[in-house]
Design an enzyme around this catalytic site. Sequence first.
Site, PDB file in Angstrom:
ATOM      1  N   HIS A  61       8.370 -25.579  12.221  1.00 15.19           N
ATOM      2  CA  HIS A  61       9.623 -26.107  11.709  1.00 15.19           C
ATOM      3  C   HIS A  61      10.021 -27.467  12.315  1.00 15.19           C
ATOM      4  O   HIS A  61      10.334 -28.403  11.598  1.00 15.19           O
ATOM      5  CB  HIS A  61      10.762 -25.120  11.981  1.00 15.19           C
ATOM      6  CG  HIS A  61      10.509 -23.747  11.435  1.00 15.19           C
ATOM      7  ND1 HIS A  61       9.996 -23.522  10.179  1.00 15.19           N
ATOM      8  CD2 HIS A  61      10.716 -22.520  11.969  1.00 15.19           C
ATOM      9  CE1 HIS A  61       9.907 -22.218   9.963  1.00 15.19           C
ATOM     10  NE2 HIS A  61      10.329 -21.586  11.038  1.00 15.19           N
ATOM     11  N   GLU A  98      19.302 -20.972  19.478  1.00 12.59           N
ATOM     12  CA  GLU A  98      20.107 -19.934  18.829  1.00 12.59           C
ATOM     13  C   GLU A  98      20.557 -18.892  19.836  1.00 12.59           C
ATOM     14  O   GLU A  98      19.910 -18.685  20.865  1.00 12.59           O
ATOM     15  CB  GLU A  98      19.352 -19.299  17.666  1.00 12.59           C
ATOM     16  CG  GLU A  98      17.983 -18.790  18.007  1.00 12.59           C
ATOM     17  CD  GLU A  98      17.200 -18.357  16.771  1.00 12.59           C
ATOM     18  OE1 GLU A  98      17.739 -18.378  15.656  1.00 12.59           O
ATOM     19  OE2 GLU A  98      16.034 -17.971  16.941  1.00 12.59           O
ATOM     20  N   LYS A 145      15.781 -18.989  22.332  1.00 15.61           N
ATOM     21  CA  LYS A 145      16.526 -17.784  21.935  1.00 15.61           C
ATOM     22  C   LYS A 145      17.479 -17.393  23.052  1.00 15.61           C
ATOM     23  O   LYS A 145      17.247 -17.741  24.218  1.00 15.61           O
ATOM     24  CB  LYS A 145      15.542 -16.629  21.714  1.00 15.61           C
ATOM     25  CG  LYS A 145      14.813 -16.691  20.387  1.00 15.61           C
ATOM     26  CD  LYS A 145      14.143 -15.349  20.111  1.00 15.61           C
ATOM     27  CE  LYS A 145      13.426 -15.350  18.784  1.00 15.61           C
ATOM     28  NZ  LYS A 145      14.311 -15.505  17.633  1.00 15.61           N
ATOM     29  N   ARG A 173       0.810  -1.227   0.000  1.00 17.94           N
ATOM     30  CA  ARG A 173       0.000   0.000   0.000  1.00 17.94           C
ATOM     31  C   ARG A 173       0.841   1.275   0.000  1.00 17.94           C
ATOM     32  O   ARG A 173       0.348   2.334  -0.302  1.00 17.94           O
ATOM     33  CB  ARG A 173      -0.983   0.002   1.156  1.00 17.94           C
ATOM     34  CG  ARG A 173      -0.350  -0.105   2.515  1.00 17.94           C
ATOM     35  CD  ARG A 173      -1.463  -0.175   3.532  1.00 17.94           C
ATOM     36  NE  ARG A 173      -0.959  -0.526   4.838  1.00 17.94           N
ATOM     37  CZ  ARG A 173      -1.712  -0.817   5.873  1.00 17.94           C
ATOM     38  NH1 ARG A 173      -3.023  -0.803   5.740  1.00 17.94           N
ATOM     39  NH2 ARG A 173      -1.185  -1.115   7.024  1.00 17.94           N
ATOM     40  N   HIS A 222      10.016 -22.585   5.351  1.00 12.72           N
ATOM     41  CA  HIS A 222      11.286 -22.568   4.615  1.00 12.72           C
ATOM     42  C   HIS A 222      12.254 -23.653   5.080  1.00 12.72           C
ATOM     43  O   HIS A 222      13.219 -23.952   4.392  1.00 12.72           O
ATOM     44  CB  HIS A 222      11.937 -21.176   4.678  1.00 12.72           C
ATOM     45  CG  HIS A 222      12.552 -20.864   5.999  1.00 12.72           C
ATOM     46  ND1 HIS A 222      11.848 -20.349   7.050  1.00 12.72           N
ATOM     47  CD2 HIS A 222      13.818 -21.025   6.445  1.00 12.72           C
ATOM     48  CE1 HIS A 222      12.655 -20.188   8.080  1.00 12.72           C
ATOM     49  NE2 HIS A 222      13.848 -20.590   7.750  1.00 12.72           N
TER      50      HIS A 222
END
Length: 457
Positions: free
Chosen positions: A227, A203, A326, A45, A165
């Site tokens: 995932h 991670e 995390k 937009r 992904h």
Amino acid sequence: MPDAPTTLLILGASGDLTRRLLLPGLGTLLREEPGRRVRVLGADRVEVSDEEWRTKVRDSLAEADVPPDLAEDVVAHARYLQTDLLEKDQLQQLLAAAPDPLVLYFALPPSVTVKVCGLLEELRVREGTRLALEKPFGDSLETAQTLNRQLLRVVPEGDVYRIDHFLGVNTILNLIGLRFANRLLQPIWSAEHIEKVEIVYDESLALEGRAGYYDHAGALMDMLQSHLLEVLAFFAIEAPATMHAEEIRGLKAQALRAVHPWKHDPVAASRRARYTTGEIEGRTVPDYVAEDGVDPERETETLAQLTVQLDNLRWAGVPFVLRSGKAIGTQSKQVAVTFRQPAHVPLGLRDTPEPDRLVLQLKPGSISLDLSMNAEGDPFELEQKELHAELGKARMLPYGEVLGAILDGNPLLTIRGDEAEELWRIVEPVLDAWRAGDVPLEEYAAGSDGPQGWSLA
Ligand code: NDP
């Protein structure tokens, strides 16, 4: 006449996903498969000129080292169409301006995606239009079912591409090659020989400014529900005869239907925690709840662990531990398989060895096999030795692999509707237990390896 280029129409072309993942993925795809013909249209937009959009596409292709003449051809056909996608007339004009064959890529906030699908239902899309939908696919079993029903009113299931992904990550796809192409591994891939499986994605990255999304999702929904359960499905499937998309997706759905929290007890099977301030690689990470955009009342976990079982003949009794966090001190992105001890070790060999393990590192890719042997020194003493292989670099980014399959009209690297629903069916009892406060929210310092006393099974 050469085939017409496939139109990749990115809805949400000014967003983070397009900039950080989609266009770079496309760049690596075109570098590796330069014969492809693709027309990249962007819609969002915000006002952006064709030239600005072309610069964005050009920069991404240059970053991926796409040969300049090929890049310029793609850039020359790229266009930006300023569109409020929630305005039916504007959406209609956009669709009319996008030539076939057409892939509509929803790089939009999930709530906007649902509304745009509602409009597409009214407008009707041309036959053969493919819809690529980002995660999260719904936020519960019920919303996933509703979205699936809605999509089927727009296009047939064969034209719906639900993105994860991880399905384009070469080391995850390797689970099929490694297991089924090796006489050594194929027969031992079962409860008879495998004691436990750990699928871990810890991670060191903390929130990194993504509170707007993450604080509503948390580690369980962001990583395990999508995932890591998909990795589990690849790991656990029965033997496919071919790599045909429907065969692989059917087998994955079959495996997922068998998955339940360990001992069917979502409370005992799960743990959750949130990081507090700490140090990672010399930098101070603030308390999660002190980050901009975080609402402490939501009690969002930044570390989740869930042990599941598969109620089927192959895997009955084997714990599969899924974990992701995390701001963890020791990064660990791997699938670790612990084998059962042999039925008998010759008497007289000293020292019970550790169980043998196969570890598939996902990033960077490598495989290690820890085997017991009498090797150095005393030949009657057992010890463990590691056989190790580095896996070659992936040819392209995961988004490149996934996009390539979608542009080919091959759904192999995307999730089928029934799979998407199973993924929610599995985690929903855990989410319910957490929301009811039945599983305490623990704490760990950023840079540590999680709360004390958590073991992986
Ligand atoms: P962003 O909010 O960064 O981008 C979405 C874009 O859509 C924005 O440019 C937004 O414009 C635009 N938009 C919103 N409403 C409309 C509308 N009515 N008409 C036209 N454009 C509109 O989100 P992300 O790129 O981060 O995420 C997109 C999708 O990808 C989400 O489903 C997300 O879950 C998924 N995803 C994202 C990842 C990431 O790393 N970013 C990773 C994996 C998945 P405006 O800014 O004006 O609102």
